[in-house]
Design a protein around this motif. Structure first.
Motif, PDB file in Angstrom:
ATOM      1  N   TRP A 272       0.835  -1.210   0.000  1.00 36.51           N
ATOM      2  CA  TRP A 272       0.000   0.000   0.000  1.00 36.51           C
ATOM      3  C   TRP A 272       0.864   1.252   0.000  1.00 36.51           C
ATOM      4  CZ3 TRP A 272      -5.297   0.393   2.729  1.00 36.51           C
ATOM      5  CH2 TRP A 272      -5.780   1.696   2.664  1.00 36.51           C
TER       6      TRP A 272
ATOM      7  N   THR B 164       0.016  -4.024   3.909  1.00 42.19           N
ATOM      8  CA  THR B 164       0.127  -2.698   4.513  1.00 42.19           C
ATOM      9  C   THR B 164       0.352  -2.786   6.015  1.00 42.19           C
ATOM     10  OG1 THR B 164      -0.989  -0.577   4.832  1.00 42.19           O
ATOM     11  CG2 THR B 164      -2.349  -2.539   4.829  1.00 42.19           C
TER      12      THR B 164
ATOM     13  N   GLY C 220      -9.113  -0.331   1.196  1.00 42.28           N
ATOM     14  CA  GLY C 220      -8.382  -1.197   0.291  1.00 42.28           C
ATOM     15  C   GLY C 220      -9.284  -2.148  -0.464  1.00 42.28           C
TER      16      GLY C 220
END
Length: 227
Positions: A51, A78, A89
């Motif tokens: 991420w 992440t 996400g």
């Protein structure tokens, strides 16, 4: 199976790629979204995206893929563990989400689960002439003969077959199969290519693996190949 790993931490990317390769996967590493953007997604079975990357982040890259109509399975990595971050996400198009730090075995299980889920979208096998490679079982046959390949030979052949008709450079092989600089494994590469050729192109069979002088190698039908 071919995985695209987008991770800006070079050490983490190297360790993760090595672990996946030891499990039989072919891994292509990009260290930024900008480096990953021009890669043809059709050659990959799934992507693992970090991420938090400088410049364009993994969520933005995933969103761009989805907007362009690509359905490549995506596992997002992440350090953010808030529920709102996970929702962001997943809503952006990621298929799964794993928080750092993680145990490799859990990542591997999630990778395999995503691949199983997407299996119906994958071609049953790759084929050139009478050479058939089944990514699901990792079986390789030339005609009626089953080929006994080492993991590196399999990785090389799968890369060749996913780029059938195109030249695969020695540098591409070094990066995609060994994740090393060409200088470090140049001679080793020649040994693996020689052994692979001996198994795939036995005497009396039309040769499928061709050397393209000064450029690399190409797997193609005999009438299309370069001597």
């Amino acid at each position: 199976m071919h995985i695209l790993l987008v991770e800006d931490d070079h050490k983490a990317a190297r360790l993760l790629a090595r672990g996946l390769e030891e499990e039989g996967f072919v891994v292509t590493v990009a260290h930024s979204a900008q480096e990953a953007a021009p890669l043809p997604l059709a050659q990959f079975d799934m992507a693992i995206l970090d991420w938090m990357m400088p410049g364009k982040d993994g969520v933005t890259l995933c969103a761009e893929w989805r907007q362009a109509g690509h359905n490549l399975p995506v596992l997002m990595l992440t350090a953010r563990d808030a529920v709102t971050d996970r929702i962001t996400g997943l809503n952006t198009g990621a298929d799964d989400y794993l928080t750092k730090p993680f145990v490799f075995d859990e990542l591997l299980a999630r990778v395999r689960a995503l691949l199983r889920r997407a299996e119906r979208l994958q071609p049953a096998a790759l084929q050139v002439a009478d050479l058939v490679l089944d990514p699901a079982s990792r079986a390789v046959n030339r005609g009626r003969v089953k080929l006994d390949l080492t993991p590196k030979e399999y990785a090389i052949l799968e890369l060749f077959m996913r780029h059938t008709g195109a030249v695969v450079s020695r540098q591409q092989l070094a990066e995609h199969v060994w994740h090393a600089d060409l200088i470090a494994i140049d001679n080793l590469m020649d040994v693996h290519i020689k052994n692979l050729r001996r198994k795939v192109d036995e005497p009396g069979m039309p040769a499928l693996i061709a050397t393209v002088r000064g450029r690399g190698f190409r797997l193609a039908l005999p009438e299309d190949g370069d001597a």
